[in-house]
Design a protein around this motif. Structure first.
Motif, PDB file in Angstrom:
ATOM      1  N   PHE A  71       0.854  -1.181   0.000  1.00 44.39           N
ATOM      2  CA  PHE A  71       0.000   0.000   0.000  1.00 44.39           C
ATOM      3  C   PHE A  71       0.894   1.236   0.000  1.00 44.39           C
ATOM      4  CE2 PHE A  71      -2.601  -3.292   2.021  1.00 44.39           C
ATOM      5  CZ  PHE A  71      -3.815  -3.141   1.364  1.00 44.39           C
ATOM      6  N   GLU A  73       0.383   4.246  -0.433  1.00 49.56           N
ATOM      7  CA  GLU A  73      -0.164   5.439   0.214  1.00 49.56           C
ATOM      8  C   GLU A  73       0.227   5.512   1.693  1.00 49.56           C
ATOM      9  OE1 GLU A  73      -3.861   2.706  -0.344  1.00 49.56           O
ATOM     10  OE2 GLU A  73      -1.796   2.821  -1.066  1.00 49.56           O
ATOM     11  N   HIS A  75       3.386   4.864   2.709  1.00 49.63           N
ATOM     12  CA  HIS A  75       4.830   5.053   2.815  1.00 49.63           C
ATOM     13  C   HIS A  75       5.193   6.377   3.479  1.00 49.63           C
ATOM     14  CE1 HIS A  75       5.949   1.845  -0.432  1.00 49.63           C
ATOM     15  NE2 HIS A  75       5.220   1.367   0.557  1.00 49.63           N
ATOM     16  N   PHE A 159      -1.115  11.674   6.641  1.00 50.66           N
ATOM     17  CA  PHE A 159      -1.393  10.825   5.490  1.00 50.66           C
ATOM     18  C   PHE A 159      -2.263  11.608   4.513  1.00 50.66           C
ATOM     19  CE2 PHE A 159      -0.203   7.970   8.817  1.00 50.66           C
ATOM     20  CZ  PHE A 159       0.456   6.924   8.173  1.00 50.66           C
ATOM     21  N   GLU A 160      -1.621  12.134   3.476  1.00 52.01           N
ATOM     22  CA  GLU A 160      -2.337  12.992   2.528  1.00 52.01           C
ATOM     23  C   GLU A 160      -3.480  12.261   1.832  1.00 52.01           C
ATOM     24  OE1 GLU A 160       1.575  14.635   3.458  1.00 52.01           O
ATOM     25  OE2 GLU A 160       0.911  12.652   2.763  1.00 52.01           O
ATOM     26  N   GLN A 161      -3.306  10.972   1.595  1.00 47.90           N
ATOM     27  CA  GLN A 161      -4.343  10.198   0.914  1.00 47.90           C
ATOM     28  C   GLN A 161      -5.349   9.560   1.874  1.00 47.90           C
ATOM     29  OE1 GLN A 161      -2.879   7.738  -2.459  1.00 47.90           O
ATOM     30  NE2 GLN A 161      -0.850   8.558  -1.970  1.00 47.90           N
ATOM     31  N   ILE A 162      -5.085   9.671   3.179  1.00 48.25           N
ATOM     32  CA  ILE A 162      -6.003   9.122   4.187  1.00 48.25           C
ATOM     33  C   ILE A 162      -6.138  10.199   5.268  1.00 48.25           C
ATOM     34  CG2 ILE A 162      -6.558   7.019   5.485  1.00 48.25           C
ATOM     35  CD1 ILE A 162      -4.051   5.728   4.264  1.00 48.25           C
TER      36      ILE A 162
END
Length: 253
Positions: A71, A73, A75, A159-162
């Motif tokens: 995943f 996203e 990292h 977490f930019e995507q979460i």
């Protein structure tokens, strides 16, 4: 067929998780004793750990088992680079080296990648699920304790995507489902649980090294007063005093 690996990992590593929470360093951190001088040392060690982990996860992204837990996203390396530039300046790369305990941690990640890559799952689980869970409370404590600018200093736990508690809760459920559908036999499940316990211990050793820095800042007497308290589950109580919402949606890995 579900392996229930998520439950096996959570229950099988609970004691190791609690031991890490109850280190002297974490007891001080949870009381808001956080200084840039040693916080940046922790981030430097974690940078080397995540760089190793993510390098190996990327290498095995097409592996029939490890690839199911890839995943990107999650990292952290790029975000840690932002933090290190903030705390050390633009020449941060020339200023940091792994601590002895950090190097042992990095070496272990490379070792399992070269011998039994399925065990990378244990290292990914302990790091990323912690970041998405209790790490969110640590971020708030660090921001308040160090009076950080609104957009600097805690990228590791962003977490930019979460970006929201709801998104993190949904993602963690997706992650647990992915764990449960890994095609693993009982022997490998137990090896992954054992490795998760070892990963928590490696992390605890990294944190333990910083206790002398904390003691130097607050003094031996105050340090001893705080750290002699052996409260099991202190993280949960600190979170409760912070926000009930975070207990419900954030903390449990």
């Amino acid at each position: 067929m579900s392996s229930h690996l998520d439950v096996r990992l959570r229950e099988g590593s609970k004691h190791s998780h609690t031991m890490t929470e109850n280190t002297a360093f974490m007891k001080c951190f949870l009381k808001g004793i956080v200084e840039k001088s040693y916080f940046r040392k922790l981030l430097a060690d974690l940078y080397f750990v995540y760089r190793a982990l993510e390098e190996q996860l990327e290498w095995y992204q097409y592996h029939h088992i490890v690839g199911m837990m890839y995943f990107p996203e999650l990292h952290r390396q790029a975000n840690l680079e932002k933090d290190l530039a903030f705390y050390y300046g633009e020449s941060w790369r020339s200023q940091i080296v792994p601590s002895p305990a950090g190097q042992v941690y990095v070496n272990r990640i490379h070792e399992v990648a070269n011998t039994q890559p399925e065990l990378l799952i244990a290292h990914a689980y302990t790091r990323y699920m912690g970041d998405l869970s209790g790490g969110q409370a640590l971020r708030k404590i660090a921001r308040s304790a160090m009076n950080l600018p609104s957009d600097r200093g805690t990228a590791m736990h962003e977490f930019e995507q979460i970006p929201t508690p709801e998104a993190r809760r949904e993602f963690k459920e997706q992650y647990r489902q992915a764990l449960n559908f890994l095609p693993l036999d009982e022997e490998m499940i137990q090896k992954i649980v054992d490795e998760a316990n070892y990963a928590f211990n490696l992390n605890k050793n990294v944190i333990h090294q910083l206790e002398a820095d904390v003691k130097a800042v607050i003094g031996e007497h105050v340090f001893d007063l705080i750290t002699r308290q052996d409260h099991i589950g202190s993280t949960e109580r600190t979170l409760e005093s912070a926000t009930a919402e975070m207990i419900a949606s954030e903390y449990s890995i």
